[in-house]
Design a protein around this motif. Structure first.
Motif, PDB file in Angstrom:
ATOM      1  N   GLU A   7      14.612  34.435  54.807  1.00 16.91           N
ATOM      2  CA  GLU A   7      13.569  35.446  54.634  1.00 16.91           C
ATOM      3  C   GLU A   7      13.442  36.329  55.873  1.00 16.91           C
ATOM      4  O   GLU A   7      13.249  37.556  55.763  1.00 16.91           O
ATOM      5  CB  GLU A   7      12.227  34.760  54.327  1.00 16.91           C
ATOM      6  CG  GLU A   7      12.202  34.111  52.946  1.00 16.91           C
ATOM      7  CD  GLU A   7      11.008  33.195  52.727  1.00 16.91           C
ATOM      8  OE1 GLU A   7      10.587  33.032  51.559  1.00 16.91           O
ATOM      9  OE2 GLU A   7      10.493  32.623  53.724  1.00 16.91           O
ATOM     10  N   ARG A  20       9.339  37.565  50.888  1.00 11.34           N
ATOM     11  CA  ARG A  20       9.234  36.219  50.334  1.00 11.34           C
ATOM     12  C   ARG A  20      10.270  36.026  49.232  1.00 11.34           C
ATOM     13  O   ARG A  20      10.702  36.993  48.587  1.00 11.34           O
ATOM     14  CB  ARG A  20       7.837  35.984  49.750  1.00 11.34           C
ATOM     15  CG  ARG A  20       6.726  35.843  50.775  1.00 11.34           C
ATOM     16  CD  ARG A  20       6.867  34.552  51.560  1.00 11.34           C
ATOM     17  NE  ARG A  20       5.701  34.314  52.438  1.00 11.34           N
ATOM     18  CZ  ARG A  20       5.664  33.376  53.367  1.00 11.34           C
ATOM     19  NH1 ARG A  20       6.712  32.588  53.552  1.00 11.34           N
ATOM     20  NH2 ARG A  20       4.596  33.226  54.118  1.00 11.34           N
ATOM     21  N   ALA A  21      10.648  34.797  49.004  1.00 12.47           N
ATOM     22  CA  ALA A  21      11.575  34.466  47.924  1.00 12.47           C
ATOM     23  C   ALA A  21      11.057  35.017  46.607  1.00 12.47           C
ATOM     24  O   ALA A  21       9.857  34.926  46.306  1.00 12.47           O
ATOM     25  CB  ALA A  21      11.752  32.958  47.835  1.00 12.47           C
ATOM     26  N   GLY A  22      11.955  35.612  45.836  1.00 13.39           N
ATOM     27  CA  GLY A  22      11.605  36.208  44.556  1.00 13.39           C
ATOM     28  C   GLY A  22      11.352  37.698  44.630  1.00 13.39           C
ATOM     29  O   GLY A  22      11.265  38.371  43.600  1.00 13.39           O
ATOM     30  N   GLN A  23      11.253  38.235  45.834  1.00 10.88           N
ATOM     31  CA  GLN A  23      10.972  39.656  46.024  1.00 10.88           C
ATOM     32  C   GLN A  23      12.260  40.466  45.923  1.00 10.88           C
ATOM     33  O   GLN A  23      13.288  40.109  46.502  1.00 10.88           O
ATOM     34  CB  GLN A  23      10.322  39.858  47.398  1.00 10.88           C
ATOM     35  CG  GLN A  23       9.861  41.267  47.708  1.00 10.88           C
ATOM     36  CD  GLN A  23       9.120  41.316  49.045  1.00 10.88           C
ATOM     37  OE1 GLN A  23       8.631  40.296  49.548  1.00 10.88           O
ATOM     38  NE2 GLN A  23       9.030  42.505  49.620  1.00 10.88           N
ATOM     39  N   ASP A  24      12.228  41.564  45.164  1.00 13.08           N
ATOM     40  CA  ASP A  24      13.382  42.450  45.048  1.00 13.08           C
ATOM     41  C   ASP A  24      13.340  43.476  46.174  1.00 13.08           C
ATOM     42  O   ASP A  24      12.336  44.172  46.355  1.00 13.08           O
ATOM     43  CB  ASP A  24      13.397  43.160  43.700  1.00 13.08           C
ATOM     44  CG  ASP A  24      13.670  42.202  42.555  1.00 13.08           C
ATOM     45  OD1 ASP A  24      14.550  41.327  42.715  1.00 13.08           O
ATOM     46  OD2 ASP A  24      12.994  42.307  41.506  1.00 13.08           O
ATOM     47  N   ARG A 155      17.632  40.164  45.374  1.00 15.44           N
ATOM     48  CA  ARG A 155      16.387  39.406  45.232  1.00 15.44           C
ATOM     49  C   ARG A 155      16.397  38.307  46.292  1.00 15.44           C
ATOM     50  O   ARG A 155      17.344  37.527  46.381  1.00 15.44           O
ATOM     51  CB  ARG A 155      16.265  38.803  43.839  1.00 15.44           C
ATOM     52  CG  ARG A 155      15.021  37.937  43.646  1.00 15.44           C
ATOM     53  CD  ARG A 155      14.786  37.637  42.179  1.00 15.44           C
ATOM     54  NE  ARG A 155      14.472  38.869  41.459  1.00 15.44           N
ATOM     55  CZ  ARG A 155      14.357  38.952  40.127  1.00 15.44           C
ATOM     56  NH1 ARG A 155      14.557  37.882  39.382  1.00 15.44           N
ATOM     57  NH2 ARG A 155      14.064  40.104  39.555  1.00 15.44           N
ATOM     58  N   PRO A 157      16.391  35.098  47.925  1.00 13.44           N
ATOM     59  CA  PRO A 157      16.582  33.797  47.267  1.00 13.44           C
ATOM     60  C   PRO A 157      15.664  32.716  47.822  1.00 13.44           C
ATOM     61  O   PRO A 157      15.240  32.766  48.981  1.00 13.44           O
ATOM     62  CB  PRO A 157      18.040  33.464  47.570  1.00 13.44           C
ATOM     63  CG  PRO A 157      18.332  34.181  48.846  1.00 13.44           C
ATOM     64  CD  PRO A 157      17.483  35.424  48.847  1.00 13.44           C
ATOM     65  N   ASP A 158      15.371  31.749  46.984  1.00 13.75           N
ATOM     66  CA  ASP A 158      14.728  30.520  47.456  1.00 13.75           C
ATOM     67  C   ASP A 158      15.720  29.748  48.318  1.00 13.75           C
ATOM     68  O   ASP A 158      16.930  30.012  48.295  1.00 13.75           O
ATOM     69  CB  ASP A 158      14.314  29.650  46.259  1.00 13.75           C
ATOM     70  CG  ASP A 158      12.978  30.074  45.673  1.00 13.75           C
ATOM     71  OD1 ASP A 158      11.993  30.095  46.414  1.00 13.75           O
ATOM     72  OD2 ASP A 158      12.953  30.385  44.458  1.00 13.75           O
ATOM     73  N   GLN A 193      20.404  29.974  45.082  1.00 14.73           N
ATOM     74  CA  GLN A 193      19.547  29.741  46.233  1.00 14.73           C
ATOM     75  C   GLN A 193      20.412  29.614  47.498  1.00 14.73           C
ATOM     76  O   GLN A 193      21.631  29.619  47.439  1.00 14.73           O
ATOM     77  CB  GLN A 193      18.729  28.463  46.029  1.00 14.73           C
ATOM     78  CG  GLN A 193      17.835  28.504  44.782  1.00 14.73           C
ATOM     79  CD  GLN A 193      17.067  27.213  44.589  1.00 14.73           C
ATOM     80  OE1 GLN A 193      16.041  26.996  45.203  1.00 14.73           O
ATOM     81  NE2 GLN A 193      17.573  26.348  43.724  1.00 14.73           N
ATOM     82  N   SER A 257      12.223  25.331  48.105  1.00 15.12           N
ATOM     83  CA  SER A 257      12.113  24.966  46.689  1.00 15.12           C
ATOM     84  C   SER A 257      12.364  23.478  46.494  1.00 15.12           C
ATOM     85  O   SER A 257      11.894  22.880  45.526  1.00 15.12           O
ATOM     86  CB  SER A 257      13.101  25.777  45.857  1.00 15.12           C
ATOM     87  OG  SER A 257      14.431  25.516  46.266  1.00 15.12           O
TER      88      SER A 257
END
Length: 418
Positions: A7, A20-24, A155, A157-158, A193, A257
């Motif tokens: 991140e 943050r993870a999940g953010q494009d 995106r 990743p976690d 991930q 995760s």
């Protein structure tokens, strides 16, 4: 809540205070790497010019091209591909590394493994740069975006955290550690991930061992692998770095995760059974299975510690008549170091065929097998047809197992030789 190293690197590359993870996001790679191969770089170069009107890349220092496949060439068509690559690099002032060795290793040697950097490639084995705290992702065909635009769409990743504990016993190598992770976690455990390695065993592990583990990350489903860089990795990477960046590390309270703790103390040598890189078994289950060939090399396992392990097993002994043992150091730098140590002479005197660095053995262009033949290999894959006939078999294992098996002409335990 803190941030992972992934991140932090992507936030800087995206010009954002945090992600943050999940953010494009749109992130600018610090480096864009590729090796020339038909249907890849030749298509990129043509598409840039014909479809996007790009005559020259704007920041040639961000790019690096490697000629490590089809080395040496066997046909005029292969040489034409290399000429096209040489010309494009010259016209664009892009650094070209030809016959230096396998690109993923050479990339670290020449400074693209800059701690804290974001690197893209089309090949997933570039993940081994993660050993040095570099976020290196194989984007496959989507890497085209990096050739025609400053940024890539990604995106965040976690991250799956794996803490390694315990010490490896004689005859057990980093190669076994990775395949044990696949066995314990599963081949899709880190899908899309980042695999982050930590724990006391990581700090104690050699840099070359970590390069093996991070370079194979895709076989857990991971996008890449990364290590929070410690003084040993920084001492290697920082003097070579092509860019001045602040190394990043995960915060103690970063979100993962999943977190796994793996004890390596009781780990035994492992073999990966064809035709899938997910079928991990104990070596003892397959002792005595006849082989025709051995391959020690690839971007995963052709470094000094692999060559030393093989030389220790082979010293004063001979490869069995009828067995072909091909040993291919991962880079020219490593091959020269092995020669200075006397490893090359030990291997040659034992009957091994030692070749200059090339990817060609790993993907079956050289030393191909015919139907019914079987090999032990430190290559990256054991799928059907990887080293020739789809009716041949490849058993993946560590370098010491390859050497011991070559002596006996069957899958063998290296520990009696050590």
């Amino acid at each position: 809540m803190g941030y992972t190293i992934t991140e932090k690197i992507l936030a800087r590359a995206a010009g954002l205070p945090a992600v943050r993870a999940g953010q494009d996001i749109k992130a600018k790679p610090d480096f864009v790497l590729a090796y020339d191969f038909p249907g890849y770089t030749d298509v990129y170069f043509k598409t840039m010019k014909e479809d996007f009107g790009i005559e020259r890349v704007a920041e040639p220092e961000r790019f690096g091209i490697f000629i490590d496949h089809m080395v040496p060439t066997a046909t005029a068509k292969e040489e034409e591909l290399h000429i096209n690559t040489r010309n494009w690099c010259a016209e664009n002032d892009v650094p070209l590394f030809e016959r230096h060795g396998i690109g993923h290793q050479v990339a670290a040697e020449v400074g693209y493994a800059t701690p804290g950097a974001f690197v893209v490639h089309f090949d997933g084995h570039v993940s081994q740069l993660g050993t040095f705290g570099t976020l290196a992702i194989g984007l496959r065909r989507n890497v085209m975006e990096a050739f025609v635009s400053d940024t890539v769409s990604i995106r965040v990743p976690d991250t799956v955290r794996v803490n390694l504990r315990g010490s490896l016993r004689p005859g057990v190598m980093a190669r076994d550690v990775f395949h044990h992770l696949v066995r314990r976690l599963g081949p899709s455990s880190c899908r899309f991930q980042v695999l982050e390695l930590g724990g006391p065993s990581v700090a104690a592990m050699s840099t070359e061992g970590l390069q093996t583990i991070t370079g194979l990350a895709m076989f857990t489903g991971a996008l890449t692998a990364i290590v929070n860089p410690d003084p040993v990795r920084l001492d290697y990477a920082l003097p070579r770095a092509r860019k001045k960046l602040e190394p990043a590390s995960s915060d103690p309270d970063a979100h993962y995760s999943a977190v796994h703790d793996i004890d390596l103390s009781d780990l035994e040598p492992i073999v990966v059974v064809p035709p899938t890189p997910a079928d991990t078994r104990d070596l003892t289950e397959f002792l005595g299975l006849e082989i025709n060939a051995g391959y020690l090399g690839s971007c995963a396992s052709g470094r000094l510690e692999d060559l030393r392990a093989a030389a220790k097993v082979l010293e004063g002994r001979r490869v069995k008549t009828g067995v072909s043992l091909h040993i291919v150091p991962t880079s020219q730098e490593l091959m020269a170091a092995a020669a200075r140590e006397g490893l090359v002479s030990t291997l040659v005197e034992a009957g091994a065929f030692v070749s200059s660095p090339s990817c060609d053995y790993c993907f079956g262009r050289i030393a191909t097998m015919t139907a019914g033949q079987r090999a032990v290999s430190t290559g990256t894959l054991n799928v059907r047809g990887r080293m020739g006939s789809p009716d041949s078999e490849i058993y993946l294992c560590n370098a010491a197992v390859v050497a011991a098996s070559a002596i006996e002409g069957r899958i063998a335990d290296p520990r009696p030789y050590l």
